[in-house]
Design an enzyme around this catalytic site. Structure first.
Site, PDB file in Angstrom:
ATOM      1  N   VAL A  69       0.803  -1.216   0.000  1.00 53.52           N
ATOM      2  CA  VAL A  69       0.000   0.000   0.000  1.00 53.52           C
ATOM      3  C   VAL A  69       0.844   1.278   0.000  1.00 53.52           C
ATOM      4  O   VAL A  69       0.323   2.358  -0.298  1.00 53.52           O
ATOM      5  CB  VAL A  69      -0.963  -0.012   1.205  1.00 53.52           C
ATOM      6  CG1 VAL A  69      -0.244   0.305   2.506  1.00 53.52           C
ATOM      7  CG2 VAL A  69      -2.139   0.932   0.998  1.00 53.52           C
ATOM      8  N   TYR A  70       2.131   1.204   0.290  1.00 50.09           N
ATOM      9  CA  TYR A  70       2.960   2.412   0.335  1.00 50.09           C
ATOM     10  C   TYR A  70       3.060   3.046  -1.052  1.00 50.09           C
ATOM     11  O   TYR A  70       3.500   2.414  -2.018  1.00 50.09           O
ATOM     12  CB  TYR A  70       4.366   2.099   0.843  1.00 50.09           C
ATOM     13  CG  TYR A  70       4.453   1.663   2.283  1.00 50.09           C
ATOM     14  CD1 TYR A  70       3.410   1.862   3.188  1.00 50.09           C
ATOM     15  CD2 TYR A  70       5.600   1.038   2.756  1.00 50.09           C
ATOM     16  CE1 TYR A  70       3.505   1.452   4.503  1.00 50.09           C
ATOM     17  CE2 TYR A  70       5.715   0.632   4.080  1.00 50.09           C
ATOM     18  CZ  TYR A  70       4.660   0.829   4.948  1.00 50.09           C
ATOM     19  OH  TYR A  70       4.769   0.425   6.257  1.00 50.09           O
ATOM     20  N   SER A  71       2.638   4.299  -1.116  1.00 43.99           N
ATOM     21  CA  SER A  71       2.672   5.063  -2.377  1.00 43.99           C
ATOM     22  C   SER A  71       2.042   4.285  -3.521  1.00 43.99           C
ATOM     23  O   SER A  71       2.539   4.277  -4.653  1.00 43.99           O
ATOM     24  CB  SER A  71       4.117   5.473  -2.728  1.00 43.99           C
ATOM     25  OG  SER A  71       4.640   6.329  -1.735  1.00 43.99           O
TER      26      SER A  71
END
Length: 322
Positions: A60-62
């Site tokens: 889910v990061y960036s």
């Protein structure tokens, strides 16, 4: 750098983990302060030069771009067999009823997407990024077990949840002969010590590696109270974790750091590393001194009086970060 045991496993990891939430396309996802690929490059390279072999990211990061950037840079600078690569699953990655969570469908879908973005055929640690109240834990643990048996992950881990939930997950694996959780990535630092009540004793008793996230409290422990950065102005989640009463603790860190003649970050990390339950704090780095302070903290030994001064002002607070 002397590497340490990863809980009860035979794996050895660096006593500091490079947290890769800091690297990604700033135009995508929820981290507008993240560094793009060229800006992230020197941090990955320097971490490897310093002996750090453990890198942690999440799908889910960036919006997936953290995995893409980290994967490309590690493939460029490191031998895949020499590093320990971790990612996570749970957060929403697409619209629709199955775009997130910890169902079998979500896990089996997301591991393949993560591997594609990372440019590898396996991750060393696959972690559930929170507790999913909508999915039976047995379904989640069995799916993770199948990911391991398919060769797509070497170990599985968990992150912030209540100790009773983690105990339930461990029991589900034990009763069914499924792959056991090897690690817990939880919220723990001088400003948030609620994990000392149940989660850390559980992990110590069960031989679980502990990987604290936000060990510097989103940077609050590294600077004077009230100082703003680009990240603090755009970090809505971080604004929910701490409170004004924490100023006394931040001031105590400053006093100990001044007395030692070292940056505050080293003092805050050295305090965390005093706890034998802690395996490898996850440290973000967006400036060169962030990595240097993390590595230097490994050799800073606080006295009992210094530790007491840092701990004196802590008061109980509601659970935060789950």
């Amino acid at each position: 750098m002397e590497h340490v045991a990863f809980g009860r496993t035979g794996l050895r990891v660096s006593p500091v983990t490079l947290g890769c939430m800091s690297y990604g396309d700033p135009a995508r996802g929820a981290h507008p302060w993240s560094l793009d690929e060229e800006s992230a490059r020197p941090f990955i390279r320097r971490a490897l030069e310093a002996g750090i072999n453990f890198f942690d990211t999440a799908n889910v990061y960036s919006d997936g771009t953290s995995e893409e950037i980290v994967g490309r840079l590690l493939n460029e600078y490191a031998d895949r067999d020499d590093i320990v690569l971790a990612t996570k699953v749970f957060g929403r990655m697409r619209p629709g009823p199955n775009g997130g969570g910890l169902s079998r469908k979500a896990i089996m879908t997301e591991i393949d997407h993560s591997l594609r973005r990372l440019g590898t055929d396996h991750v060393d640690l696959y972690q559930i990024h929170r507790w999913d109240p909508r999915t039976p834990i047995e379904e989640t643990v069995e799916a993770l077990h199948d990911v391991v048996k398919a060769g797509k992950a070497r170990y599985v881990g968990a992150s912030s949840m209540y100790a009773w939930q983690f105990a339930k997950a461990l029991k589900a694996a034990e009763l069914n002969g499924w792959t056991r959780f090897a690690s817990m990535q939880n919220h723990y630092n001088l400003l948030y010590r609620e994990e000392e009540r149940e989660m850390l004793p559980l992990c110590a008793d069960e031989g679980i590696a502990v990987l604290p996230w936000s060990p510097l409290a989103r940077g609050l422990l590294t600077r004077e109270w009230g100082a703003e950065t680009e990240r603090t102005r755009g970090d809505a989640f971080g604004g929910t974790l701490y409170r004004d009463e924490d100023r006394a603790i931040v001031d105590a860190v400053g006093a100990v750091a001044e007395g030692r003649g070292v940056p505050r970050a080293r003092v805050a990390l050295a305090w965390l590393l005093r706890n034998p339950a802690v395996t490898s704090p996850i440290v973000g780095a967006t400036r060169p001194h962030h990595l240097e302070d993390a590595v230097a903290a490994l050799s800073l030994e606080l006295t009992g009086d210094e530790a007491a001064a840092l701990e004196r002002h802590y008061t109980p607070r509601p659970v935060a970060g789950h």
